[in-house]
Write a protein that holds these residues in place. Structure first.
Motif, PDB file in Angstrom:
ATOM      1  N   ASP A  94      29.174 -22.632  24.547  1.00 53.48           N
ATOM      2  CA  ASP A  94      27.983 -22.716  23.717  1.00 53.48           C
ATOM      3  C   ASP A  94      28.417 -22.966  22.273  1.00 53.48           C
ATOM      4  N   ALA A  95      27.763 -23.941  21.635  1.00 49.74           N
ATOM      5  CA  ALA A  95      28.120 -24.286  20.255  1.00 49.74           C
ATOM      6  C   ALA A  95      27.867 -23.143  19.289  1.00 49.74           C
ATOM      7  N   SER A  96      27.059 -22.163  19.696  1.00 52.06           N
ATOM      8  CA  SER A  96      26.805 -21.029  18.806  1.00 52.06           C
ATOM      9  C   SER A  96      28.078 -20.251  18.501  1.00 52.06           C
ATOM     10  N   VAL A  97      29.077 -20.350  19.362  1.00 52.65           N
ATOM     11  CA  VAL A  97      30.359 -19.687  19.093  1.00 52.65           C
ATOM     12  C   VAL A  97      30.999 -20.274  17.834  1.00 52.65           C
ATOM     13  N   LEU A  98      30.906 -21.598  17.695  1.00 52.45           N
ATOM     14  CA  LEU A  98      31.475 -22.239  16.509  1.00 52.45           C
ATOM     15  C   LEU A  98      30.619 -21.978  15.283  1.00 52.45           C
ATOM     16  N   ILE A  99      29.295 -21.976  15.455  1.00 57.26           N
ATOM     17  CA  ILE A  99      28.413 -21.636  14.348  1.00 57.26           C
ATOM     18  C   ILE A  99      28.721 -20.217  13.871  1.00 57.26           C
ATOM     19  N   ALA A 100      28.973 -19.327  14.817  1.00 59.00           N
ATOM     20  CA  ALA A 100      29.316 -17.942  14.477  1.00 59.00           C
ATOM     21  C   ALA A 100      30.563 -17.884  13.614  1.00 59.00           C
ATOM     22  N   SER A 101      31.546 -18.702  13.933  1.00 58.84           N
ATOM     23  CA  SER A 101      32.778 -18.724  13.150  1.00 58.84           C
ATOM     24  C   SER A 101      32.508 -19.245  11.748  1.00 58.84           C
ATOM     25  N   ASN A 102      31.651 -20.266  11.638  1.00 55.78           N
ATOM     26  CA  ASN A 102      31.328 -20.835  10.325  1.00 55.78           C
ATOM     27  C   ASN A 102      30.570 -19.855   9.438  1.00 55.78           C
ATOM     28  N   VAL A 103      29.562 -19.187   9.990  1.00 57.81           N
ATOM     29  CA  VAL A 103      28.682 -18.361   9.158  1.00 57.81           C
ATOM     30  C   VAL A 103      28.993 -16.878   9.234  1.00 57.81           C
ATOM     31  N   GLY A 104      29.745 -16.460  10.261  1.00 52.14           N
ATOM     32  CA  GLY A 104      29.944 -15.036  10.480  1.00 52.14           C
ATOM     33  C   GLY A 104      31.344 -14.521  10.237  1.00 52.14           C
ATOM     34  N   SER A 105      32.303 -15.402   9.993  1.00 49.85           N
ATOM     35  CA  SER A 105      33.671 -14.923   9.768  1.00 49.85           C
ATOM     36  C   SER A 105      33.910 -14.703   8.278  1.00 49.85           C
ATOM     37  N   ARG A 106      34.958 -13.975   7.987  1.00 50.46           N
ATOM     38  CA  ARG A 106      35.402 -13.755   6.617  1.00 50.46           C
ATOM     39  C   ARG A 106      36.821 -14.297   6.498  1.00 50.46           C
ATOM     40  N   ALA A 107      37.353 -14.323   5.306  1.00 49.05           N
ATOM     41  CA  ALA A 107      38.675 -14.930   5.078  1.00 49.05           C
ATOM     42  C   ALA A 107      39.782 -13.958   5.462  1.00 49.05           C
ATOM     43  N   ASP A 108      39.770 -13.551   6.729  1.00 46.31           N
ATOM     44  CA  ASP A 108      40.748 -12.560   7.177  1.00 46.31           C
ATOM     45  C   ASP A 108      41.429 -12.963   8.487  1.00 46.31           C
ATOM     46  N   GLY A 109      41.167 -14.188   8.958  1.00 50.53           N
ATOM     47  CA  GLY A 109      41.820 -14.672  10.166  1.00 50.53           C
ATOM     48  C   GLY A 109      41.172 -14.227  11.461  1.00 50.53           C
ATOM     49  N   PHE A 110      40.155 -13.373  11.397  1.00 49.49           N
ATOM     50  CA  PHE A 110      39.521 -12.852  12.606  1.00 49.49           C
ATOM     51  C   PHE A 110      38.462 -13.848  13.084  1.00 49.49           C
ATOM     52  N   PHE A 111      38.829 -14.641  14.088  1.00 53.05           N
ATOM     53  CA  PHE A 111      37.967 -15.677  14.654  1.00 53.05           C
ATOM     54  C   PHE A 111      37.408 -16.593  13.573  1.00 53.05           C
ATOM     55  N   THR A 112      38.258 -16.941  12.626  1.00 51.02           N
ATOM     56  CA  THR A 112      37.908 -17.892  11.584  1.00 51.02           C
ATOM     57  C   THR A 112      38.002 -19.311  12.136  1.00 51.02           C
ATOM     58  N   PRO A 113      37.408 -20.303  11.441  1.00 50.35           N
ATOM     59  CA  PRO A 113      37.443 -21.678  11.953  1.00 50.35           C
ATOM     60  C   PRO A 113      38.834 -22.212  12.245  1.00 50.35           C
ATOM     61  N   GLY A 114      39.840 -21.774  11.490  1.00 50.07           N
ATOM     62  CA  GLY A 114      41.194 -22.277  11.707  1.00 50.07           C
ATOM     63  C   GLY A 114      42.027 -21.444  12.646  1.00 50.07           C
ATOM     64  N   SER A 115      41.427 -20.441  13.291  1.00 47.97           N
ATOM     65  CA  SER A 115      42.181 -19.561  14.189  1.00 47.97           C
ATOM     66  C   SER A 115      42.304 -20.165  15.586  1.00 47.97           C
ATOM     67  N   ASP A 116      43.313 -19.741  16.326  1.00 44.28           N
ATOM     68  CA  ASP A 116      43.657 -20.443  17.557  1.00 44.28           C
ATOM     69  C   ASP A 116      42.573 -20.380  18.640  1.00 44.28           C
ATOM     70  N   LYS A 117      41.942 -19.235  18.827  1.00 41.81           N
ATOM     71  CA  LYS A 117      40.951 -19.104  19.898  1.00 41.81           C
ATOM     72  C   LYS A 117      39.682 -19.898  19.595  1.00 41.81           C
ATOM     73  N   VAL A 118      39.315 -19.975  18.344  1.00 39.05           N
ATOM     74  CA  VAL A 118      38.155 -20.777  17.965  1.00 39.05           C
ATOM     75  C   VAL A 118      38.463 -22.264  18.168  1.00 39.05           C
ATOM     76  N   LEU A 119      39.662 -22.696  17.775  1.00 41.47           N
ATOM     77  CA  LEU A 119      40.043 -24.099  17.961  1.00 41.47           C
ATOM     78  C   LEU A 119      40.090 -24.471  19.436  1.00 41.47           C
ATOM     79  N   ALA A 120      40.623 -23.573  20.259  1.00 41.61           N
ATOM     80  CA  ALA A 120      40.680 -23.835  21.703  1.00 41.61           C
ATOM     81  C   ALA A 120      39.276 -23.964  22.277  1.00 41.61           C
ATOM     82  N   THR A 121      38.361 -23.150  21.791  1.00 40.09           N
ATOM     83  CA  THR A 121      36.987 -23.205  22.263  1.00 40.09           C
ATOM     84  C   THR A 121      36.315 -24.506  21.840  1.00 40.09           C
ATOM     85  N   ALA A 122      36.615 -24.976  20.649  1.00 38.89           N
ATOM     86  CA  ALA A 122      36.057 -26.248  20.182  1.00 38.89           C
ATOM     87  C   ALA A 122      36.463 -27.393  21.108  1.00 38.89           C
TER      88      ALA A 122
END
Length: 453
Positions: free
Chosen positions: A262-290
């Protein structure tokens, strides 16, 4: 309230688009030329949804469409994410005229917390133009809304002297601490369960709350919010399914999504993450999901087959979607979801640039291999190196392919509906969806190297 003119809109957009980082990749020249005017248009269209005639102060319509479909309501989620765009513009030095609109949002939020609702809770999803809560059948509660509203108002608090903010913010966050692990309806309003998106925006809201409470000397609040965050993070980690983040766990009812994508997972990373590496846009699990999400849509829609090379994959909400904008038949791509990919890519580039490097892992290797055929687990790209520059340029060009798809399928006047048809590419669903405009602005700000907070 003063009217919002194109001149003011332009002044807002230009603040965000031309303060970019000099070394940030420029991407596709055509899209870079298109971006400033498109951001102006999207901002201007967003403001037509705020305070329409004969509505409560601060009412933001999801769309001005009143039939087929009727979106003439103020959703807590849509409003929070749309007003957050304006807060970011204000913080970037935009014309202070928009502060009046944000004050209206504070008033509407205060009212929304106090009116009678069907769920008798802050998770009531939408409100009528007069400020009363919608009382018909609906998927409720939706517990992401209070967290998103709190984050937006905390961000605004740094630029406002409004004394009502603290009461509103703490009421929302205290609610989150009591319901954080309850089953509730997702952002698409179709599934009752526990959702990655909801947990991510709750985590951000509470962490924003920790910072806010600490700054205000409310140490007990900060401590209670921080304690809940630890539990939420444990929940979020459980969504990882070996090669992707699944959208929902513990589903009680609603639409079946066997793929879990579901694309909402990526939206969540864009709007819901902070600059701490926890499921951020550049983190490995988010990229794999993309990677998994894009692959699921690549051959699902006819417009993705034999498309021009400069176009990116049209992205929908989830592969099993059947909502067509007015009823059920077959689902379509959404502008929000296609923009989310572009924003995710540019946010990832900014994240790696700020960190000074990015290392490929077993999990993220499929993503990096799309842009560098020699990428293997353990490869490290160091900012400033030719390898890093080549990588991020390739990713920026891919991001602009998604934006090219949006540009190609939008209305000729630059407005963005909810969806575009999977076969013809023509817009359908609610016209001038406010959230579509907001997602356009945030994607273009990310492209400029200045992603919204």
């Amino acid at each position: 309230m003063p009217s919002f003119s194109l001149t003011i809109a332009a002044s807002l957009a230009l603040v965000s688009l031309f303060n970019g980082v000099a070394s940030f990749p420029s991407g596709n020249a055509t899209i870079s030329s298109w971006a400033p005017n498109q951001s102006n248009i999207s901002l201007k269209n967003m403001f037509t949804s705020i305070n329409p005639p004969n509505t409560a102060r601060g009412f933001l319509a999801a769309s001005l469409s009143t039939s087929s479909p009727n979106y003439y309501y103020s959703w807590t989620r849509d409003s929070a994410l749309s007003y957050r765009v304006l807060v970011n513009q204000l913080r970037s030095g935009a014309n202070s005229t928009i502060d009046g609109y944000l004050q209206d949002y504070v008033a509407f939020s205060q009212n929304s917390q106090s009116v009678n609702t069907v769920c008798n809770c802050l998770g009531e999803p939408k409100f009528n133009p007069d400020g009363s809560s919608f009382s018909g059948p609906w998927g409720r509660p939706q517990n992401d809304g209070p967290a998103e509203r709190a984050s937006t108002l905390i961000l605004y608090a740094g630029s406002s002297s409004n004394t009502d903010l603290k009461t509103i913010i703490y009421k929302d966050l205290d609610y989150v601490t009591t319901v954080w692990d309850n089953q509730n309806f997702d952002l698409w309003e179709e599934v009752n369960g526990r959702h990655f998106f909801t947990y991510m925006v709750m985590r951000r809201g509470l962490l924003d709350g920790v910072d806010y409470a600490t700054k205000n000397g409310d140490t007990d609040k900060a401590s209670s919010y921080k304690a809940v965050v630890a539990n939420i993070e444990s929940r979020i980690n459980s969504f990882w399914q070996s090669d992707h983040i699944t959208v929902t766990i513990d589903q009680a009812s609603g639409v079946s999504k066997p793929s879990g994508l579901d694309a909402s997972v990526l939206i969540a990373s864009n709007v819901g993450s902070r600059a701490d590496g926890f499921f951020t846009p550049g983190s490995d699990k988010v990229l794999a999901t993309a990677v998994k999400i894009e692959a699921a849509f690549a051959n699902l829609y006819n417009i993705n087959k034999n498309k021009a090379d400069y176009l990116g994959t049209a992205i929908g909400r989830y592969p099993e979607d059947v909502y067509n904008g007015t009823g059920t038949s077959t689902g379509n791509p959404w502008f929000i979801c296609t923009n989310a990919f572009a924003e995710l890519y540019y946010r990832a580039i900014k994240e790696w640039t700020d960190a000074g490097s990015v290392k490929v892992t077993d999990i993220s290797q499929p993503f990096f291999a799309k842009f560098d055929s020699s990428a293997t687990s353990g490869t490290t790209y160091t900012a400033g190196s030719s390898e890093f520059t080549s990588l991020v340029n390739n990713i920026a060009n891919a991001a602009d392919q998604f934006l090219s798809t949006v540009h190609y399928h939008q209305h000729a006047n630059g407005s963005l509906s909810e969806q575009y048809n999977r076969d013809t590419g023509y817009s359908q669903g609610a016209y001038d969806l406010t959230w579509s405009g907001a997602s356009m602005v945030t994607a273009l700000n990310a492209k400029a190297g200045n992603p919204d907070l």
